[in-house]
Design an enzyme around this catalytic site. Structure first.
Site, PDB file in Angstrom:
ATOM      1  N   TRP A 120      45.742  24.252  42.835  1.00  0.00           N
ATOM      2  CA  TRP A 120      44.329  24.184  43.228  1.00  0.00           C
ATOM      3  C   TRP A 120      43.471  23.713  42.065  1.00  0.00           C
ATOM      4  O   TRP A 120      42.327  23.310  42.228  1.00  0.00           O
ATOM      5  CB  TRP A 120      43.835  25.543  43.755  1.00  0.00           C
ATOM      6  CG  TRP A 120      43.640  26.616  42.706  1.00  0.00           C
ATOM      7  CD1 TRP A 120      44.580  27.088  41.847  1.00  0.00           C
ATOM      8  CD2 TRP A 120      42.430  27.331  42.402  1.00  0.00           C
ATOM      9  NE1 TRP A 120      44.046  28.066  41.032  1.00  0.00           N
ATOM     10  CE2 TRP A 120      42.727  28.242  41.357  1.00  0.00           C
ATOM     11  CE3 TRP A 120      41.131  27.314  42.907  1.00  0.00           C
ATOM     12  CZ2 TRP A 120      41.778  29.117  40.812  1.00  0.00           C
ATOM     13  CZ3 TRP A 120      40.192  28.190  42.365  1.00  0.00           C
ATOM     14  CH2 TRP A 120      40.511  29.077  41.330  1.00  0.00           C
ATOM     15  N   ASP A 121      44.039  23.742  40.870  1.00  0.00           N
ATOM     16  CA  ASP A 121      43.331  23.311  39.661  1.00  0.00           C
ATOM     17  C   ASP A 121      42.708  21.928  39.860  1.00  0.00           C
ATOM     18  O   ASP A 121      41.619  21.643  39.371  1.00  0.00           O
ATOM     19  CB  ASP A 121      44.303  23.210  38.476  1.00  0.00           C
ATOM     20  CG  ASP A 121      45.070  24.484  38.188  1.00  0.00           C
ATOM     21  OD1 ASP A 121      45.315  25.247  39.128  1.00  0.00           O
ATOM     22  OD2 ASP A 121      45.444  24.693  37.026  1.00  0.00           O
TER      23      ASP A 121
ATOM     24  N   GLU B  29      44.687  36.892  39.283  1.00  0.00           N
ATOM     25  CA  GLU B  29      46.066  37.261  39.644  1.00  0.00           C
ATOM     26  C   GLU B  29      46.486  38.617  39.062  1.00  0.00           C
ATOM     27  O   GLU B  29      47.628  39.027  39.231  1.00  0.00           O
ATOM     28  CB  GLU B  29      47.031  36.158  39.195  1.00  0.00           C
ATOM     29  CG  GLU B  29      46.832  34.868  39.978  1.00  0.00           C
ATOM     30  CD  GLU B  29      47.679  33.709  39.469  1.00  0.00           C
ATOM     31  OE1 GLU B  29      48.188  33.791  38.327  1.00  0.00           O
ATOM     32  OE2 GLU B  29      47.817  32.719  40.214  1.00  0.00           O
TER      33      GLU B  29
ATOM     34  N   LYS C  35      41.762  38.585  35.079  1.00  0.00           N
ATOM     35  CA  LYS C  35      42.425  37.472  34.389  1.00  0.00           C
ATOM     36  C   LYS C  35      41.483  36.274  34.243  1.00  0.00           C
ATOM     37  O   LYS C  35      41.438  35.610  33.218  1.00  0.00           O
ATOM     38  CB  LYS C  35      43.661  37.057  35.182  1.00  0.00           C
ATOM     39  CG  LYS C  35      44.462  35.938  34.558  1.00  0.00           C
ATOM     40  CD  LYS C  35      45.667  35.570  35.433  1.00  0.00           C
ATOM     41  CE  LYS C  35      46.503  34.483  34.790  1.00  0.00           C
ATOM     42  NZ  LYS C  35      47.531  33.959  35.686  1.00  0.00           N
ATOM     43  N   GLN C  36      40.761  35.962  35.313  1.00  0.00           N
ATOM     44  CA  GLN C  36      39.927  34.752  35.314  1.00  0.00           C
ATOM     45  C   GLN C  36      38.814  34.931  36.337  1.00  0.00           C
ATOM     46  O   GLN C  36      38.879  35.839  37.162  1.00  0.00           O
ATOM     47  CB  GLN C  36      40.766  33.536  35.667  1.00  0.00           C
ATOM     48  CG  GLN C  36      41.303  33.548  37.090  1.00  0.00           C
ATOM     49  CD  GLN C  36      42.479  32.612  37.270  1.00  0.00           C
ATOM     50  OE1 GLN C  36      43.623  33.019  37.089  1.00  0.00           O
ATOM     51  NE2 GLN C  36      42.213  31.372  37.629  1.00  0.00           N
TER      52      GLN C  36
END
Ligand code: BGC
Length: 735
Positions: free
Chosen positions: A357-358, A488, A601-602
């Site tokens: 998906w990046d 994640e 995480k992000q």
């Protein structure tokens, strides 16, 4: 943070050889041209730690899945970008002793990546075990002007002796992937030949039957003049080699030129491949090193003319943005719609070189603004071409009626990922694919894309979401259970706000897109909806009902959206309370501990706020940023850029700068201790966004490009160009 590189606005420089850094440097100093790429492995034999990596775009292998407990729905294989024919190798013997930096001692070692010209240079003084000293200089590049070719010039100058220098340049297809699941070799030999002054090797991947051919043409120069030194040749399966020895005096330089042609069956038939590689190598040789270097400099000058970002007053920041832009351009040029952008590009094996998906969430804006519009369109068409596979993928998981679930990881449209919490649950990827269509059209004004390709993909995605939610009697609303959000470090959660928000948006956008096509391209609408078997009345009604009744969690009495059900029951701590010795937590904590912790995480909720910024007022953005950012450990490369952009919007200058430095120097300063595995190519596009959308404040509002710049205190000024609807716009802030 591991800092060992020298700061320079146009160069990455490593001074002094430290084997501990070799694998990281091999990643950082990688070179490529969109067709192929090469880690900065030493040309000569090196018996120290190394990860050999020569990658050819679009060539992959379906490595049989390896998991402890098989679960229904897992894909059979993980597609891997392949380490392919080693074309850089040159064995070097100094008066009979083999040069190997793990054995010989070095002084004045310098490795340099000249980003302005796209070349890799290395020089050092070496002392062999018997005490012979020599100066070694090498320079190489993958040609941007002729993307089937590369060249190496390798020079040796004896310093304290008269004697022999022997070169054994070779091509070697007998290579393996470090990450092979069953220690299998992925290649089989097709042909190998050698002749005096050159050779060719052709190999074929098992199963996928991709052919790759490399060819070399060699010349030898001593003291500036070409020598007619006899090359002895040798070949065997997978391998082609030449050998030449010359006698030189102290301070006389001998240089080997290795001109390389490298092609794959993506562009040639199997029967013509060997010759195509040979022709490419001959073309390079007849052009000659200097002319190739000039063409390389010119090709990069053209790229930089449009893509460069200038920062004055902060060399570290300047070096870093160029490093990111440099690698993005080496990885993907947009010439071929079969290709995409792997998270590690051509710099390592991790993530298999596959599409994530990046691309849609991070890379599209960079390519859309610094290249012609068709490049971003190619990336969208890539997903359209894989729609049938996405429908099949959803069908395998039990969805029906043309619902499409794009894979988390793919090479050819098939899912490759095989951790259940990601394969089955990290479904937000579908949202990014729809969002990219919107983002592209908003930027380019290319509404016709919807009629041509867009509504097929949007309908498949909307159908998926409509089936993925379910009605909760208790809530009297639709809910979405069992998902993994972008963060994640949480799996199998219910009502991940980001996923639900983007799902709802996808259904809304699909409705708008269908209406637009119906109103403006009526015959395309009739044709497409028939092909899609679209039940207009029933499906639109269902989507609207879900849009109106989808549950999105929020903290009572605040503007904070809940990352997922139960998030507030966690022990909420700031990441700053963690010891440095525990970070990154994914290398120090058990998975169980990570999952139970509050650490993020992000960007997750903040990813949604970034995408749909216009839906939220400033106070809502601020409250969510202030709540979530302190708990975020940024252990995905994709995290700091989004935080930098939001911080800039909120006027948090220091935070925006800190996050910019983190995203832009992530690999140069190895924040997450993983540069040795390859670089974070996709997040590099996020770095570009941190300047353009963050400090530049660039947005598209009602078909117009707007800017709202902020100048970080450390900078005297910055400037960049973007291409917007056929016109180049320049933003210059400060000096
Ligand atoms: C991130 C994903 C990303 C992948 C590839 C992971 O660490 O969590 O969001 O798609 O890396 O870059």
């Amino acid at each position: 943070m591991i800092k060992y590189l020298t700061t320079h606005p146009w160069k990455i420089v490593e001074e002094g050889f430290n084997p501990k850094h070799q694998r990281s440097s091999e990643s950082i100093f990688s070179i490529g041209n969109g067709r192929f790429g090469q880690r900065a492995n030493h040309e000569e034999t090196y018996t120290g730690p190394t990860l050999q990596g020569s990658y050819v775009a679009g060539v992959y292998y379906p490595d049989k899945t390896r998991v402890g407990w098989w679960k229904n729905g897992y894909p059979e294989y993980f597609a891997k970008v392949l380490n392919s024919i080693n074309w850089t190798g040159i064995r070097v013997f100094i008066d009979g002793e083999e040069l190997d930096l793990a054995v010989c001692s070095t002084a004045n070692f310098r490795r340099e990546l000249d980003m302005q010209r796209g070349i890799l240079l290395r020089s050092f003084d070496v002392t062999t075990i018997s005490g012979k000293q020599a100066r070694v200089e090498s320079i190489r590049f993958c040609s941007m002007a002729d993307d089937e070719t590369a060249v190496i010039r390798y020079s040796v100058t004896p310093l304290n002796f008269d004697g022999t220098i022997r070169f054994m340049p070779y091509l070697d297809g007998d290579v393996h992937n470090h990450d092979s699941n069953y220690d299998e070799k992925f290649w089989e030999p097709i042909s190998a030949e050698a002749w005096s002054g050159g050779g060719t090797v052709v190999c074929r991947t098992k199963k996928t039957v991709f052919d790759v051919a490399a060819s070399m043409q060699l010349t030898l120069h001593a003291n500036g003049a070409e020598q007619s030194a006899p090359f002895a040749e040798f070949s065997r399966d997978f391998f082609s080699e030449n050998e030449v020895e010359v006698t030189v005096k102290s301070n006389e330089t001998v240089s080997l030129f290795k001109y390389v042609g490298l092609v794959s069956s993506l562009n040639y038939s199997a029967t013509e491949l060997g010759n195509a590689a040979k022709t490419a190598a001959e073309r390079a040789k007849s052009k000659g090193f200097d002319a190739m270097l000039n063409a390389q400099t010119d090709a990069w000058a053209t790229i930089w003319e449009m893509a460069d970002i200038q920062i004055s007053g902060d060399d570290e920041a300047q070096q870093a943005i160029r490093f990111n832009i440099f690698h993005l351009n080496q990885t993907y040029t947009g010439e071929d719609s079969r290709l995409n952008i792997g998270p590690k590009g051509f710099t390592g094996e991790k993530y298999g070189g596959s599409t994530y998906w990046d691309t849609e969430a991070y890379c599209i804006p960079f390519y859309m603004s610094t290249k012609n519009q068709h490049v971003a369109r190619q990336l969208l068409v890539y997903r359209h071409n894989q729609l049938e596979k996405a429908i099949e993928n959803a069908r395998k998981l039990g969805f029906t009626g043309g619902a499409a679930l794009y894979p988390m990881v793919t090479m050819n449209g098939e899912e490759c990922h095989n951790e259940w919490e990601i394969t089955f649950e990290e479904i937000h990827r579908n949202g990014a694919i729809a969002y990219a269509i919107h983002n592209y059209i908003r930027y380019t004004g290319d509404h016709a894309y919807l009629a041509e390709y867009g509504i097929d993909v949007l309908t498949g995605i909307a159908r998926f979401w409509a089936q993925r939610v379910h009605w909760s009697e208790a809530k009297g609303m639709y809910v979405m259970h069992g998902v993994t959000g972008p963060n994640e470090y949480e799996n199998n959660v219910n009502n991940n706000w980001y996923t639900s928000y983007i799902a709802r948006w996808c259904m809304q956008y699909a409705m708008e897109a269908l209406n637009y096509v119906k109103a403006n391209h009526s015959s395309a609408y009739t044709e497409k909806t028939k092909a899609l078997n679209f039940d207009e009345a029933a499906e639109l009604k269902q989507w609207q009902h879900i849009i109106d009744h989808l549950y999105l969690g929020a903290k009572e009495g605040s503007r904070i959206y809940l990352q997922q059900d139960g998030f507030l029951d966690k022990e909420l701590r700031n990441a700053s309370s963690l010891n440095q010795s525990e970070r990154p937590i994914n290398q120090h904590w058990s998975w169980d501990r990570i999952l139970r912790s509050c650490f993020i995480k992000q960007a997750d909720v903040l990813q949604g706020i970034y995408f749909f910024e216009e839906d939220f007022d400033m106070e809502t953005i601020r409250e969510n940023f202030d709540f979530y950012e302190p708990m975020t450990v940024h252990e995905s490369s994709l995290s700091p850029c989004v935080h930098s952009i939001l911080a800039a919007k909120l006027g948090y200058e220091e935070k925006a700068y800190e996050m910019y430095m983190r995203t832009s120097r992530l690999d140069l300063d190895d924040y997450n201790h993983e540069a040795h595995e390859g670089l974070h190519i996709t997040s590099m596009a996020g770095t570009w966004m941190s300047i353009v959308q963050g400090f530049g404040g660039m947005r598209v509002v009602n078909d117009k490009l707007t800017f709202n710049p902020m100048l970080p205190k450390k900078w005297k000024g910055f400037s960049f160009k973007v291409m917007f609807r056929g016109e180049v716009k320049t933003l210059k802030v400060g000096e």
